[in-house]
Design a protein around this motif. Structure first.
Motif, short mmCIF file in Angstrom:
data_model
loop_
_atom_site.label_atom_id
_atom_site.label_comp_id
_atom_site.label_asym_id
_atom_site.label_seq_id
_atom_site.Cartn_x
_atom_site.Cartn_y
_atom_site.Cartn_z
N LEU A 123 0.82 -1.21 0.00
CA LEU A 123 0.00 0.00 0.00
C LEU A 123 0.85 1.26 0.00
O LEU A 123 0.56 2.23 -0.70
N ALA A 124 1.92 1.25 0.81
CA ALA A 124 2.75 2.45 0.92
C ALA A 124 3.44 2.77 -0.40
O ALA A 124 3.57 3.95 -0.78
N GLU A 125 3.88 1.77 -1.13
CA GLU A 125 4.50 2.01 -2.43
C GLU A 125 3.48 2.61 -3.40
O GLU A 125 3.78 3.58 -4.11
N ALA A 126 2.28 2.08 -3.42
CA ALA A 126 1.25 2.61 -4.31
C ALA A 126 0.82 4.02 -3.92
O ALA A 126 0.46 4.83 -4.78
N ALA A 127 0.88 4.32 -2.62
CA ALA A 127 0.44 5.63 -2.12
C ALA A 127 1.57 6.66 -2.10
O ALA A 127 1.34 7.81 -1.72
N GLY A 128 2.78 6.26 -2.47
CA GLY A 128 3.91 7.18 -2.39
C GLY A 128 4.30 7.52 -0.98
O GLY A 128 4.85 8.60 -0.71
N ALA A 129 4.06 6.59 -0.06
CA ALA A 129 4.29 6.84 1.37
C ALA A 129 5.49 6.10 1.93
O ALA A 129 5.68 6.09 3.15
N MET A 130 6.31 5.52 1.08
CA MET A 130 7.46 4.77 1.59
C MET A 130 8.41 5.62 2.44
O MET A 130 9.02 5.09 3.38
N PRO A 131 8.57 6.93 2.17
CA PRO A 131 9.44 7.73 3.05
C PRO A 131 8.99 7.76 4.51
O PRO A 131 9.80 8.07 5.39
N LEU A 132 7.73 7.44 4.77
CA LEU A 132 7.24 7.41 6.16
C LEU A 132 7.67 6.14 6.89
O LEU A 132 7.60 6.08 8.12
N LEU A 133 8.10 5.12 6.15
CA LEU A 133 8.45 3.82 6.74
C LEU A 133 9.96 3.74 6.89
O LEU A 133 10.70 3.77 5.90
N ARG A 134 10.42 3.60 8.12
CA ARG A 134 11.85 3.55 8.39
C ARG A 134 12.21 2.14 8.87
O ARG A 134 11.82 1.73 9.98
N PRO A 135 12.97 1.37 8.09
CA PRO A 135 13.29 -0.02 8.47
C PRO A 135 14.43 -0.10 9.47
O PRO A 135 15.50 -0.66 9.20
N VAL A 136 14.17 0.44 10.66
CA VAL A 136 15.22 0.52 11.68
C VAL A 136 14.93 -0.35 12.90
O VAL A 136 15.75 -0.42 13.83
#
Length: 421
Positions: A123-136
Motif C-alpha cells: 500500500l505504501a508504495e502505491a500511495a507514495g508513502a514509503m518515506p514514512l516507513l523507516r526499516p530501523v
C-alpha cells in the motif's frame, strides 16, 4: 446496489478495508464522524511490529499482579470505580491466557503478524508513502544483565519458531547505536524486522488518498444511525442518508455502539492510552524507538518530535483524561534522553479496542446478512490494518483468503453464548 458497501470507521483498519474493497470493484463509501486517521490510529508507538507474534497475556504471577494492583505504574493504571465494568472481559482475558489456550492464540495471531510488512509495503508504495516507513526496528533497553540474558533467550526461541530477527547489544554496542542516551544500560534487545513510522496519521491519510484516487469516497457521518433499509443498510451522513447492500463495522473501541443494537455484542473492551511529543535539546537525536523495560514506556522519533507513550488505562468511557502515567514516565524519560519542552499543550488520548482472546474480529456478523466486522486489534491496529483490509475484502469478494480466517471469525462469540444458554 449489489456492489455497494458502507465502511464505518476511518482509522487505519477501516481505510485499509475500504481501499481493498475498491480495488476489487466495489462502490465504497467510507463514513466517520472525524476525518481519516484521527481516532486511535493517530496515537501509537508508530511501529509495524513484525516481531509481535505473541500478544501480551493476562499476568498470572502474583508478584506482577501485586505490582499492577498498587496503581502507580507507567504501563497499567486504573480508575477504581471503573473496575466493576471491566470484571467480565478481564476474567475472560485471564481464562484465555492459560498456557494451552494461549499457545493456540499465538499460532493464530502469528499468521496475521507474518503478513504485516508485505501488506504495508504494497500500500505504501502505491500511495507514495514509503518515506514514512523507516526499516530501523526498535530496542528494548535493560538495566540488569540477567534480564537482558533472559530476553535474548526468549527472542531466540521466537526466532527459531517464527523467523523473527533480533540482535543483542551490550553496553558499548547500545552506546554506539544510540549515542545520545544519557543513562547507561546493561544492553539492549534490538528487534530488527519492525518498521518505524515517522507519522502514523500521515500514513493513514496516504492510504485514504489512494482510496479516493481509486474512486472511493469519504463523507462525514454518524455510524450509530445505521439501520436496515430493505435488503441493505442505511446510515446518516452530512450529505443525507446513504444506502448500500453491505456494511463493514470498523469502529475500533466504539464498535459495540453499532453492533449491540443489531444483536451482536462480543466482549470488546477499551484500554485508554496517552502520548505527548517533546523536542530534543541541542543536536541530540534518537535513531529508532526505544523502550525502557524496567520503567515501561516507549520513546519514538516522529516528525512532530520524540513521542513518549505509556501503556493502558482502565477507565469509564466518559471519564475525563487522567494522564498520570505520562507524568510518572516523563522524569525517567528525561534522565534517559535530553528532552526539551513538550510540543503539545496537552497530551493526546485514545482508546484501544481489545478482545479477551487477544484476536481481532474479522468476518461476517452473526445473524445480520450483509454486515461484516473488522475491529478488536488491541495495540496492533496499525500493524494489522492492511492485512485485515485484504483478508476481509477477499472474503466479501468470494476470493480465496490469503490467511485462513476461521480463528478471527465473529461467530466464535455468538457460538459460546448459544452454548451457555
Amino acid at each position: 446496489m449489489s456492489g455497494t458497501v458502507l465502511v464505518l470507521g476511518a482509522g487505519v483498519v477501516g481505510v485499509s478495508v475500504a481501499l481493498h474493497l475498491r480495488r476489487r470493484g466495489f462502490d465504497v463509501l467510507l463514513v466517520d464522524r472525524r476525518p481519516p486517521g484521527e481516532g486511535a490510529s493517530f496515537g501509537n508507538g508508530g511501529l509495524i511490529q513484525r516481531e509481535a507474534v505473541a500478544p501480551h497475556p493476562f499476568p498470572r504471577a502474583l508478584s506482577e499482579l501485586r505490582r499492577i494492583a498498587g496503581n502507580r505504574q507507567v504501563d497499567v493504571a486504573y480508575h477504581p470505580l471503573a473496575l466493576p465494568g471491566y470484571a467480565a472481559p478481564l476474567l475472560r482475558y485471564w481464562w484465555h491466557s492459560a498456557p494451552e489456550r494461549y499457545r493456540r492464540t499465538v499460532v493464530a495471531y502469528e499468521r496475521l503478524i507474518a503478513t504485516c510488512l508485505d501488506e504495508h509495503r504494497a500500500l505504501a508504495e502505491a500511495a507514495g508513502a514509503m518515506p514514512l516507513l523507516r526499516p530501523v526496528g526498535w530496542m528494548r533497553l535493560y538495566r540488569r544483565p540477567e534480564a537482558l540474558e533472559a530476553a535474548v533467550a526468549e527472542a531466540e526461541a521466537l526466532h527459531r519458531a517464527y523467523g523473527v530477527n533480533y540482535a543483542a547489544l551490550d553496553t558499548r554496542g547500545l552506546a554506539t547505536a544510540e549515542p545520545h542516551l544519557l543513562a547507561e544500560r546493561a544492553g539492549a534487545l534490538h528487534w530488527t524486522d519492525p518498521v518505524s513510522v515517522s507519522d502514523p496519521h500521515a500514513l493513514t491519510l496516504a492510504y485514504a488518498g489512494l482510496f479516493t484516487a481509486a474512486g472511493g469516497r469519504f463523507v462525514p457521518g454518524e455510524a450509530t444511525s445505521l439501520r436496515r433499509q430493505g435488503a441493505g443498510w442505511q446510515v446518516a451522513t452530512a450529505e443525507g442518508p446513504a444506502e448500500a447492500a453491505q456494511v463493514v463495522v470498523a469502529l475500533g473501541a466504539a464498535a459495540l455502539e453499532v453492533t449491540r443494537p443489531l444483536g451482536y455484542a462480543p466482549p470488546l473492551f477499551g484500554k485508554r492510552g496517552y502520548h505527548r511529543h517533546f523536542a530534543l535539546q541541542g543536536n541530540a537525536v534518537l535513531h529508532r524507538p526505544v523502550m525502557d523495560v524496567e520503567s515501561r514506556f516507549l520513546l519514538a522519533p516522529m516528525r512532530a518530535g520524540i513521542r513518549l507513550t505509556t501503556g493502558a488505562e482502565f477507565a469509564r468511557p466518559d471519564a475525563p483524561p487522567t494522564p498520570v502515567q505520562l507524568a510518572r514516565a516523563e522524569p525517567v524519560a528525561r534522565s534517559l534522553l535530553p528532552l526539551a519542552a513538550p510540543v503539545e499543550a496537552t497530551p493526546w488520548i485514545g482508546v484501544r479496542p481489545c478482545m479477551p482472546d487477544m484476536l481481532p474480529v474479522i468476518g461476517p456478523m452473526p445473524g445480520q446478512p450483509g454486515a461484516w466486522c473488522a475491529f478488536g486489534h488491541g495495540h496492533q491496529g496499525l500493524t494489522l490494518g492492511p492485512t485485515t483490509g485484504r483478508l476481509l475484502a477477499e472474503m466479501m469478494a468470494g476470493e480465496p483468503a490469503f490467511v485462513e480466517p476461521a480463528p478471527y471469525g465473529p461467530e466464535r462469540f455468538a457460538r459460546r453464548r448459544a452454548l451457555a444458554s
